[in-house]
Design a protein around this motif. Sequence first.
Motif, mmCIF file in Angstrom:
data_model
loop_
_atom_site.group_PDB
_atom_site.id
_atom_site.type_symbol
_atom_site.label_atom_id
_atom_site.label_comp_id
_atom_site.label_asym_id
_atom_site.label_seq_id
_atom_site.Cartn_x
_atom_site.Cartn_y
_atom_site.Cartn_z
ATOM 1 N N ASP A 23 0.412 28.309 7.869
ATOM 2 C CA ASP A 23 0.554 28.952 6.649
ATOM 3 C C ASP A 23 -0.183 27.870 5.832
ATOM 4 O O ASP A 23 -0.694 28.186 4.731
ATOM 5 N N THR A 24 0.198 26.598 5.909
ATOM 6 C CA THR A 24 -0.314 25.609 5.143
ATOM 7 C C THR A 24 -1.422 24.741 5.581
ATOM 8 O O THR A 24 -2.420 24.294 4.592
ATOM 9 N N LEU A 25 -2.243 25.009 6.818
ATOM 10 C CA LEU A 25 -3.190 24.517 7.122
ATOM 11 C C LEU A 25 -4.511 24.769 6.197
ATOM 12 O O LEU A 25 -5.099 23.715 5.961
ATOM 13 N N PRO A 26 -4.957 25.821 5.836
ATOM 14 C CA PRO A 26 -5.846 26.318 5.186
ATOM 15 C C PRO A 26 -5.994 25.595 3.631
ATOM 16 O O PRO A 26 -7.018 24.952 3.379
ATOM 17 N N LEU A 27 -4.888 25.302 3.137
ATOM 18 C CA LEU A 27 -4.579 24.525 1.845
ATOM 19 C C LEU A 27 -4.931 22.765 2.026
ATOM 20 O O LEU A 27 -5.753 22.305 1.349
ATOM 21 N N LEU A 28 -4.451 22.554 3.236
ATOM 22 C CA LEU A 28 -4.875 20.895 3.585
ATOM 23 C C LEU A 28 -6.241 20.674 3.911
ATOM 24 O O LEU A 28 -6.724 19.733 3.672
ATOM 25 N N ARG A 29 -6.833 21.800 4.654
ATOM 26 C CA ARG A 29 -8.243 21.654 4.967
ATOM 27 C C ARG A 29 -9.086 21.699 3.644
ATOM 28 O O ARG A 29 -10.014 20.794 3.499
ATOM 29 N N ALA A 30 -8.796 22.678 2.855
ATOM 30 C CA ALA A 30 -9.282 22.741 1.541
ATOM 31 C C ALA A 30 -9.228 21.272 0.665
ATOM 32 O O ALA A 30 -10.291 20.996 0.150
ATOM 33 N N ALA A 31 -8.123 20.798 0.763
ATOM 34 C CA ALA A 31 -7.933 19.557 -0.078
ATOM 35 C C ALA A 31 -9.109 18.489 0.709
ATOM 36 O O ALA A 31 -9.569 17.650 -0.089
ATOM 37 N N ALA A 32 -9.017 18.475 1.812
ATOM 38 C CA ALA A 32 -9.872 17.362 2.680
ATOM 39 C C ALA A 32 -11.369 17.642 2.305
ATOM 40 O O ALA A 32 -12.174 16.746 2.002
ATOM 41 N N THR A 33 -11.715 19.000 2.413
ATOM 42 C CA THR A 33 -12.984 19.469 2.100
ATOM 43 C C THR A 33 -13.561 19.133 0.745
ATOM 44 O O THR A 33 -14.634 18.589 0.569
ATOM 45 N N ALA A 34 -12.582 19.022 -0.043
ATOM 46 C CA ALA A 34 -12.780 18.804 -1.573
ATOM 47 C C ALA A 34 -13.114 17.473 -2.081
ATOM 48 O O ALA A 34 -13.588 17.299 -3.137
#
Length: 112
Positions: A23-34
């Motif tokens: 559930d939290t993986l997409p948010l953390l991936r987005a933080a790293a990508t940003a």
Amino acid sequence: MHFTTRIDGSTARITVHGEIDYDTLPLLRAAATALPPSVTELVWDLEHARFMDVAGLHLLFEQPSPDGPPRRTTVTNLAPQPLRLLILATEVKPGLEFTRLLPDTPASLLDD
């Protein structure tokens, strides 16, 4: 779950507060990508992430996007459960070389 991001020169530290799961993986991936392209080192601070499921392995071991800048990824302040998960993952798949993620973890903890 929430996280904080701090950038100091070419290093970014993302501090996770809560569980790391699908559930939290997409948010953390987005933080790293940003992160800006000038960031060449990413430190995941997991002091406040007391639980991590296999989604955390995907987060830590997936290859960066070919379009993004190359980044060295490390992990700090691992709680016992996420550390055990990393150790178990390398027993199942020895090629993971997870010690590159853990520059500040005493070797005695890794041998348990």
